[in-house]
Design a protein around this motif. Structure first.
Motif, PDB file in Angstrom:
ATOM      1  N   ARG A   1      -2.782 -15.965   0.695  1.00 18.31           N
ATOM      2  CA  ARG A   1      -2.058 -15.152  -0.287  1.00 18.31           C
ATOM      3  C   ARG A   1      -3.056 -14.610  -1.301  1.00 18.31           C
ATOM      4  O   ARG A   1      -4.205 -15.063  -1.370  1.00 18.31           O
TER       5      ARG A   1
ATOM      6  N   ALA B   1       1.512  -9.213   3.965  1.00 18.65           N
ATOM      7  CA  ALA B   1       2.771  -8.628   4.427  1.00 18.65           C
ATOM      8  C   ALA B   1       3.708  -8.345   3.259  1.00 18.65           C
ATOM      9  O   ALA B   1       4.367  -7.296   3.206  1.00 18.65           O
ATOM     10  N   GLU B   2       3.771  -9.268   2.309  1.00 22.26           N
ATOM     11  CA  GLU B   2       4.643  -9.073   1.145  1.00 22.26           C
ATOM     12  C   GLU B   2       4.151  -7.926   0.273  1.00 22.26           C
ATOM     13  O   GLU B   2       4.943  -7.134  -0.239  1.00 22.26           O
ATOM     14  N   LEU B   3       2.845  -7.823   0.110  1.00 22.31           N
ATOM     15  CA  LEU B   3       2.287  -6.741  -0.690  1.00 22.31           C
ATOM     16  C   LEU B   3       2.447  -5.398   0.008  1.00 22.31           C
ATOM     17  O   LEU B   3       2.691  -4.370  -0.646  1.00 22.31           O
ATOM     18  N   ARG B   4       2.331  -5.397   1.332  1.00 19.17           N
ATOM     19  CA  ARG B   4       2.595  -4.164   2.090  1.00 19.17           C
ATOM     20  C   ARG B   4       4.039  -3.709   1.890  1.00 19.17           C
ATOM     21  O   ARG B   4       4.311  -2.526   1.707  1.00 19.17           O
ATOM     22  N   ALA B   5       4.971  -4.676   1.936  1.00 17.25           N
ATOM     23  CA  ALA B   5       6.377  -4.331   1.750  1.00 17.25           C
ATOM     24  C   ALA B   5       6.628  -3.763   0.358  1.00 17.25           C
ATOM     25  O   ALA B   5       7.402  -2.812   0.187  1.00 17.25           O
ATOM     26  N   ARG B   6       5.963  -4.329  -0.627  1.00 19.01           N
ATOM     27  CA  ARG B   6       6.147  -3.855  -1.997  1.00 19.01           C
ATOM     28  C   ARG B   6       5.673  -2.421  -2.170  1.00 19.01           C
ATOM     29  O   ARG B   6       6.256  -1.641  -2.928  1.00 19.01           O
TER      30      ARG B   6
ATOM     31  N   GLY C   1       1.220 -12.275  -3.577  1.00 19.10           N
ATOM     32  CA  GLY C   1       1.914 -12.489  -2.315  1.00 19.10           C
ATOM     33  C   GLY C   1       0.980 -12.448  -1.127  1.00 19.10           C
ATOM     34  O   GLY C   1      -0.226 -12.271  -1.261  1.00 19.10           O
ATOM     35  N   THR C   2       1.563 -12.606   0.038  1.00 15.80           N
ATOM     36  CA  THR C   2       0.818 -12.421   1.281  1.00 15.80           C
ATOM     37  C   THR C   2       0.554 -10.932   1.474  1.00 15.80           C
ATOM     38  O   THR C   2       1.168 -10.083   0.806  1.00 15.80           O
TER      39      THR C   2
ATOM     40  N   GLY D   1      -0.036  -7.829  -8.682  1.00 16.36           N
ATOM     41  CA  GLY D   1       0.713  -8.167  -7.482  1.00 16.36           C
ATOM     42  C   GLY D   1       0.369  -9.574  -7.033  1.00 16.36           C
ATOM     43  O   GLY D   1      -0.763 -10.029  -7.221  1.00 16.36           O
TER      44      GLY D   1
END
Length: 250
Positions: free
Chosen positions: A213, A229-234, A226-227, A224
């Motif tokens: 993370r 993937a989470e940052l990509r989603a954001r 997160g992982t 920001g």
């Protein structure tokens, strides 16, 4: 590289509460704001990257967590409690960037002294030496080591310590690409065996390869957490690398 038994401990369950929490940490130097309300959690057994350019506040944040610099506000919580500053050294070890003490001593004596200070057995010392490839320089003086071997020595000392949390400032500094990947393998081995690491890294490619993370820092603020993937989603950037995500959030 072979696995190291120097860093083994019971692995915490996947859904355990945070190992450490940084809550609203603020730090100023006169009129200059170094940290502004920094908050994030560190989970057991993970590699967490503090990511940002030089001047983002990474080193100040690590020093604040370790209790080396006083903060103007906020708390550091360990398993939900707020320990006194002198007690933090019982559960965390901080390795600064560019540190090379005891330059007139031989490498083997430094390693043996460090192990004795923490009451660590010879097997753990041997594992750390093997993991960091220090055997060729054990009979050299610390001051005669190359930058890379000097960094390997300090990383080995960190592995020898018993604390469950390791804080490291730029652990890959001084290594070429192949060496960096070797040290990354050591870091991942440390985490697999149950210790937790918080790494300050300014090279985003390195961070993306080794961290679970990320805490993205810019101008002393968290941008920001997160992982990838989470940052990509954001950011709605489904295939972006950490570099692109960082630029989008900062």
């Amino acid at each position: 590289m072979t696995g190291s038994t120097a860093i083994q401990s019971d692995r915490t369950a996947a859904y355990a509460p945070a190992l450490m929490e940084v809550s609203g940490v603020t730090k100023r130097y006169g009129e200059q704001r170094a940290l502004a309300g920094i908050s994030f959690a560190v989970n057991p057994g993970e590699v967490l990257g503090l990511i940002g350019p030089n001047g983002a506040g990474k080193t100040t944040l690590l020093e604040a967590i370790a209790g080396l610099v006083p903060v103007d506000g906020g708390r550091i919580l360990w398993r939900g409690t707020s320990p006194a500053l002198p007690h933090r050294r019982e559960f965390m070890f901080y390795l600064p960037d560019g540190l090379r003490p005891w330059e007139d001593e031989y490498v083997t004596r430094v390693v043996e002294f460090f192990a004795a200070a923490y009451g660590r057995p010879a097997s753990i010392t041997a594992d750390a030496i093997g993991a960091l490839g220090l055997a060729p320089v054990l009979r050299k003086r610390v001051g005669a080591l190359s930058k890379g071997y000097g960094r390997r020595l300090m990383l080995a000392l960190a592995l020898i310590t018993p604390q469950p949390l390791l804080l490291m400032d730029e652990p890959f500094d001084g290594f070429d690409l192949r060496q960096t990947r070797e040290i990354m393998a050591v870091v991942r081995d440390v985490a697999r065996n149950g210790r937790t690491l918080v790494l300050a890294i300014h090279q985003l490619i390195d961070a993306e390869r080794v961290c679970d993370r990320f805490v993205l820092l810019a101008d002393g603020r968290v941008r920001g957490v997160g992982t990838l993937a989470e940052l990509r989603a954001r950011t709605a950037m489904a295939s972006a690398g950490l570099e692109e995500v960082f630029l989008a959030l900062t």
